[in-house]
Design a protein around this motif. Structure first.
Motif: not given
Ligand SMILES: [Zn+2]
Length: 132
Positions: A8-9, A4-5, A49, A2
């Motif tokens: 990204e956000s 990585l997400s 990222a 999580h």
């Protein structure tokens, strides 16, 4: 993973707030302990990222917030690193909150600052030349 997400956000948010022509130096993130974010995994996710984004070559400064503990027996409230503790009254406190995830700052060099830095470098070079 999580982290990585989250990375990204974060990049999306930074993109919205970064002035045109500015270069992102560092992104400051605060996370509550309940999030279970691992700093090492977060740094790794950031490296994966950011290339090709506005955050390329920037640092991610992650601060994990301490637990906020509340004792329902005596009403004491405090912050601590350790969740498995006993209140001074002998009861077991419960964590409150801890789920925060906050982008607290973006360090950028603006286009003007970048130009300024270049001319400063030129000035110090010519000063040195005069001194010699
Ligand atoms: Zn207590």
């Amino acid at each position: 993973m999580h982290e990585l997400s989250i990375a990204e956000s974060l990049i999306d948010i930074v993109k919205e707030h970064c002035p045109a022509g500015a270069v992102v130096q560092a992104v400051l993130l605060e996370a509550g302990p309940m999030r279970g974010i691992d700093n090492e995994a977060m740094q790794f996710a950031w490296q994966c990222a950011t290339p090709g984004t506005v955050c390329q070559n920037s640092r991610l400064e992650l601060r994990i917030l301490p637990w906020q503990l509340l004792c329902s027996a005596c009403g004491a409230q405090w912050a601590g690193e350790d969740i498995y503790v006993t209140c001074k009254c002998g009861q077991t406190p419960c964590p409150v909150g801890g789920n925060d995830l906050k982008l607290t700052g973006i360090d950028v060099l603006t286009a003007e600052e970048l130009a300024q830095e270049e001319s400063n470098a030129r000035v110090s070079r010519s000063e040195r030349a005069e001194a010699e």
